[in-house]
Design an enzyme around this catalytic site. Structure first.
Site, PDB file in Angstrom:
ATOM      1  N   CYS A   2     -48.964-116.695 -58.488  1.00  0.00           N
ATOM      2  CA  CYS A   2     -49.094-117.412 -59.747  1.00  0.00           C
ATOM      3  C   CYS A   2     -48.469-118.791 -59.581  1.00  0.00           C
ATOM      4  CB  CYS A   2     -48.420-116.731 -60.922  1.00  0.00           C
ATOM      5  SG  CYS A   2     -49.001-115.066 -61.220  1.00  0.00           S
ATOM      6  N   ARG A  27     -52.325-120.414 -55.536  1.00  0.00           N
ATOM      7  CA  ARG A  27     -51.386-119.330 -55.801  1.00  0.00           C
ATOM      8  C   ARG A  27     -52.002-118.205 -56.631  1.00  0.00           C
ATOM      9  NH1 ARG A  27     -46.210-121.439 -54.679  1.00  0.00           N
ATOM     10  NH2 ARG A  27     -45.265-119.666 -55.705  1.00  0.00           N
ATOM     11  N   TRP A  74     -52.238-114.792 -60.610  1.00  0.00           N
ATOM     12  CA  TRP A  74     -52.688-113.753 -59.686  1.00  0.00           C
ATOM     13  C   TRP A  74     -52.148-112.461 -60.277  1.00  0.00           C
ATOM     14  CZ3 TRP A  74     -50.508-110.013 -56.452  1.00  0.00           C
ATOM     15  CH2 TRP A  74     -51.396-109.444 -55.512  1.00  0.00           C
ATOM     16  N   ASN A  98     -43.834-116.491 -62.777  1.00  0.00           N
ATOM     17  CA  ASN A  98     -44.347-116.139 -61.454  1.00  0.00           C
ATOM     18  C   ASN A  98     -43.385-115.101 -60.891  1.00  0.00           C
ATOM     19  OD1 ASN A  98     -45.089-116.122 -58.725  1.00  0.00           O
ATOM     20  ND2 ASN A  98     -43.935-117.979 -58.291  1.00  0.00           N
ATOM     21  N   GLY A  99     -43.907-113.959 -60.435  1.00  0.00           N
ATOM     22  CA  GLY A  99     -43.038-112.922 -59.890  1.00  0.00           C
ATOM     23  C   GLY A  99     -43.223-111.616 -60.641  1.00  0.00           C
ATOM     24  N   GLU A 479     -57.089-110.169 -36.090  1.00  0.00           N
ATOM     25  CA  GLU A 479     -57.264-111.365 -36.921  1.00  0.00           C
ATOM     26  C   GLU A 479     -58.744-111.573 -37.276  1.00  0.00           C
ATOM     27  OE1 GLU A 479     -55.754-113.290 -38.705  1.00  0.00           O
ATOM     28  OE2 GLU A 479     -56.728-115.229 -38.737  1.00  0.00           O
ATOM     29  N   LYS A 483     -60.130-111.763 -41.033  1.00  0.00           N
ATOM     30  CA  LYS A 483     -60.897-112.925 -41.512  1.00  0.00           C
ATOM     31  C   LYS A 483     -62.205-112.468 -42.136  1.00  0.00           C
ATOM     32  CE  LYS A 483     -58.636-115.275 -41.627  1.00  0.00           C
ATOM     33  NZ  LYS A 483     -57.276-115.599 -41.318  1.00  0.00           N
ATOM     34  N   GLU A 486     -61.657-110.502 -45.503  1.00  0.00           N
ATOM     35  CA  GLU A 486     -61.122-111.211 -46.670  1.00  0.00           C
ATOM     36  C   GLU A 486     -62.102-112.195 -47.287  1.00  0.00           C
ATOM     37  OE1 GLU A 486     -58.062-114.261 -44.353  1.00  0.00           O
ATOM     38  OE2 GLU A 486     -57.518-113.622 -46.360  1.00  0.00           O
ATOM     39  N   HIS A 502     -59.611 -92.605 -29.136  1.00  0.00           N
ATOM     40  CA  HIS A 502     -58.670 -91.726 -29.845  1.00  0.00           C
ATOM     41  C   HIS A 502     -59.028 -91.554 -31.318  1.00  0.00           C
ATOM     42  CE1 HIS A 502     -56.186 -91.511 -26.307  1.00  0.00           C
ATOM     43  NE2 HIS A 502     -56.247 -92.828 -26.213  1.00  0.00           N
ATOM     44  N   LYS A 601     -53.155-117.675 -51.936  1.00  0.00           N
ATOM     45  CA  LYS A 601     -52.707-118.298 -50.688  1.00  0.00           C
ATOM     46  C   LYS A 601     -51.235-118.007 -50.398  1.00  0.00           C
ATOM     47  CE  LYS A 601     -53.356-121.109 -47.219  1.00  0.00           C
ATOM     48  NZ  LYS A 601     -54.084-120.498 -46.095  1.00  0.00           N
TER      49      LYS A 601
HETATM   50  O1  M6R Z   1     -47.800-117.993 -45.968  1.00  0.00           O
HETATM   51  P1  M6R Z   1     -47.759-116.864 -44.965  1.00  0.00           P
HETATM   52  O2  M6R Z   1     -48.191-117.302 -43.621  1.00  0.00           O
HETATM   53  O3  M6R Z   1     -46.409-116.195 -44.919  1.00  0.00           O
HETATM   54  O4  M6R Z   1     -48.798-115.823 -45.502  1.00  0.00           O
HETATM   55  C1  M6R Z   1     -48.961-114.583 -44.874  1.00  0.00           C
HETATM   56  C2  M6R Z   1     -50.261-113.917 -45.277  1.00  0.00           C
HETATM   57  O5  M6R Z   1     -50.292-113.737 -46.664  1.00  0.00           O
HETATM   58  C3  M6R Z   1     -51.477-114.749 -44.874  1.00  0.00           C
HETATM   59  O6  M6R Z   1     -51.486-115.011 -43.517  1.00  0.00           O
HETATM   60  C4  M6R Z   1     -52.774-113.996 -45.256  1.00  0.00           C
HETATM   61  O7  M6R Z   1     -52.904-112.847 -44.496  1.00  0.00           O
HETATM   62  C5  M6R Z   1     -53.991-114.915 -45.086  1.00  0.00           C
HETATM   63  N1  M6R Z   1     -54.757-114.953 -46.295  1.00  0.00           N
HETATM   64  C6  M6R Z   1     -54.945-114.468 -44.053  1.00  0.00           C
HETATM   65  O8  M6R Z   1     -56.001-115.337 -43.902  1.00  0.00           O
END
Ligand code: M6R
Length: 606
Positions: A2, A27, A74, A98-99, A479, A483, A486, A502, A601
């Site tokens: 947020c 955010r 968020w 926020n939180g 990764e 990607k 998401e 396995h 983000k």
């Molecule tokens: O700001 P940070 O690098 O600590 O964030 C960590 C993850 O939230 C971030 O890398 C997230 O997995 C990305 N959206 C992936 O693309």
């Protein structure tokens, strides 16, 4: 998560609040809202979904107050509806948050018993009723907030305004970042300095437990104990970081294409390129005496750390422990004497990573962080900061921050190897020369993007996709899967190639694309065996490898050929094709590439 913003302005603030919220949408973007003091009473406008919906609402129902707060959400507690959108308010007080207020259920029960009636499913509303309750008992706003803060548990950043108070805003920080901006006869509040960049570059960051009383003439800051404290006024460089998409359709595309430049900047911070040497900043610790490195991070940053583990173990022969921060923080793991705890984070605000950092500090570790935002909380709480020079990353899916994290980690591995006498000067030169080549090699791949567009169309039809990798390619497989899922919402999983038999091999049939990340290195042969196991079961193999297909010995649905590079740098090179595959698949499917559903983000909740 947020984003919150507040303005004590000299003219109506609604437009500026929305403008600031636009820079905070990273955010969260489930809903947005603002509230202002209108002729002594509180008014708000809120809308579900993206900020543009709030803007339309404000066109038909404008607000004209000079004192206001805003929020982009968020969702944590309660669905992302207008009813649950911030600001939350009573007749007397309006709050953005926020939180997470962890004890909101207890507070709600108490306040409901006292006659307060709750309208939303949020935790935040408890703050509104708590402050209102204190006001009802005749307390003045500042005393009411002071009393309410003492009853809140959890992590929060709050912005609060009051009916009948045109020159007062109260901010509080416990676990979530807050910046106060100083203007001429105006004051500002924001989740970060970037939100405030068009208004001011004079910033005061609140510290843990701080709360602040803001008026147009200035701010008074109090610490957790209620003592008036002085926090430094710093000049923010955020205004120079405001960015646009350039000629690209999405921020993600722009950020993928920026990688040669930003990797080069990051490397130049840690290397003496002219002499092919590492020139590592002083971490305030003798690198030769570190007994173990403990890495913690989340999401993509964790995968960067995982590559770092392979590198540090291989090139410095130093034991490395790694865990996702959301687990590490609760494991209460014993930490060694002379240990280095290393945190990797683009935003520098990730709640779990920060909590693990504090655990490591309490357990005697030297704290170093690889962060992209130098003013972030993680950076400020570290003994040594290793910046990535990726510039602002706007796309929610991390790309350039990831490869810059890898660049910094590679340099750290070489610096450790050298300090520990594991690598010779000649090897150092070889490794540094390999790193310096990376931007050029990535550039060459970015000039050949058409193949990804074609492949993405086929991938977009899949329901499940598997990614396989071995050694330092395993984190790249993880990764790649992250990607893809998401931004395209296709189910994808990354596996260590040797793990396939396995369990996951049961998933394979002719409808499951299997993307194999397999540079030609000393592990290729082993991975080839796994590829053949997939082929034998009819799986569609998309090979990402510079190896000659004859070495693979089975039919491939597609073959992406990255440039040949030194084994050290393969993770940096192979990160790019998995990014491009995910990006083009999402574009073909028409998803919201830069702001995919349910994500944000900066993840400031645990
Ligand atoms: O700001 P940070 O690098 O600590 O964030 C960590 C993850 O939230 C971030 O890398 C997230 O997995 C990305 N959206 C992936 O693309």
């Amino acid at each position: 998560m947020c984003g919150i913003v507040g303005i004590l302005g000299s003219k109506p603030v609604a437009t500026d609040l929305v403008d600031a919220l636009r820079r905070l949408e990273y955010r969260g973007y489930d809903s947005a809202g603002i509230a202002t003091v209108e002729n002594g009473h509180l008014e708000r406008r809120r809308a579900e979904g993206k900020l543009r919906n709030l803007e339309s609402r404000l066109l038909s129902e404008p607000l004209t107050g000079r004192t206001g707060i805003g929020h982009t959400r968020w969702a944590t507690h309660g669905r992302p509806t207008e009813r649950n959108a911030h600001p939350h308010m009573s007749a007397k007080v309006s709050v953005v948050h926020n939180g997470i207020i962890e004890n909101f259920r207890e507070l709600k029960a108490e306040l409901t018993a006292k006659g307060h009636s709750f309208e939303t499913d949020t935790d935040t509303e408890a703050v509104v009723h708590l402050v209102s309750d204190e006001l009802d008992q005749g307390r003045r706003p500042i005393d009411a907030v002071r009393a309410a803060l003492g009853k809140l548990k959890g992590a929060f950043a709050l912005g609060i305004i009051f009916a009948g108070e045109d020159d007062l805003m109260i901010a509080a920080r416990q676990g979530s970042p807050l910046a106060i901006g100083h203007g001429r006869g105006e004051m500002y509040l924001g989740s970060d300095a970037i939100a405030l960049a068009p208004f001011t570059d004079a910033i005061t960051y609140l510290e843990e437990g701080d709360w602040a009383v803001m008026r147009r003439s200035g701010v008074e800051v109090f610490d957790r104990a209620g003592e008036c404290v002085t926090r430094p006024l710093v000049k923010s460089v955020a205004s120079s970081l405001l960015v646009d998409k350039g000629n690209h359709r999405h921020f993600m595309a722009k950020e993928i294409h920026e990688q040669p430049d930003v990797i080069s900047h990051t490397l130049s911070n840690y290397l003496d390129m002219a002499n092919a040497r590492v020139a590592f900043p002083d971490l305030g610790v003798d690198l030769a005496k570190i007994s173990r490195v403990t890495i913690s991070a989340c999401g993509t940053a964790y995968y960067a750390g995982l590559v770092g583990k392979y590198w540090i173990e291989r090139y410095a022969r130093l034991p490395v422990e790694i865990d996702v921060a959301s687990e590490a923080r609760y494991r209460e793991a014993p930490l060694p004497d002379s240990g280095l705890a290393l945190f990797v984070s683009q935003s520098g605000e990730t709640a779990d990573t920060l909590a693990t950092l504090r655990y490591a500090r309490a357990n005697g570790q030297r704290i170093a962080s690889i962060v992209n935002v130098r003013t972030s909380t993680i950076a400020r709480e570290s003994d040594a900061v290793l910046p990535t020079l990726a510039g602002p990353e706007i796309g929610v899916a991390s790309t350039k921050a990831f490869t810059c994290q890898l660049a910094a980690l590679a340099c750290l591995a070489i610096a450790l190897g050298k300090a520990r006498g594991v690598i010779s000067e000649a090897q150092e030169q070889e490794l540094v020369t390999a790193l310096v080549e990376v931007p050029r090699l990535i550039s060459s791949m970015l000039h050949n993007e058409e193949q990804f567009v074609e492949l993405a169309q086929a991938l977009s039809k899949a329901r499940d996709v598997l990614y396989l990798g071995r050694g330092s390619s395993y984190p790249i497989a993880l990764e790649g899967a992250l990607k893809l899922k998401e931004i395209s919402y296709i189910h994808a999983e990354g596996y260590a190639a040797g793990e396939l038999k396995h369990g996951p091999i049961a998933l394979i049939d002719e409808n499951v694309p299997v993307i194999v990340v397999a540079p030609e290195d000393d592990l290729l042969e082993k991975t080839v065996s796994n590829v053949q196991e997939v082929a034998a079961r009819g799986g569609q193999i998309i090979l990402i490898s510079n190896a000659n297909p004859e070495k693979i010995g089975c039919a491939l649905a597609a073959h992406i050929v990255p440039p040949t590079a030194h084994p050290l740098t393969n993770p940096l090179i192979y990160a790019v094709p998995v990014q491009l595959l995910a990006y083009h698949t999402a574009v073909f499917m028409g998803t919201d590439v830069d702001q995919p559903r349910n994500l944000a983000k900066s993840v400031t909740v645990e």
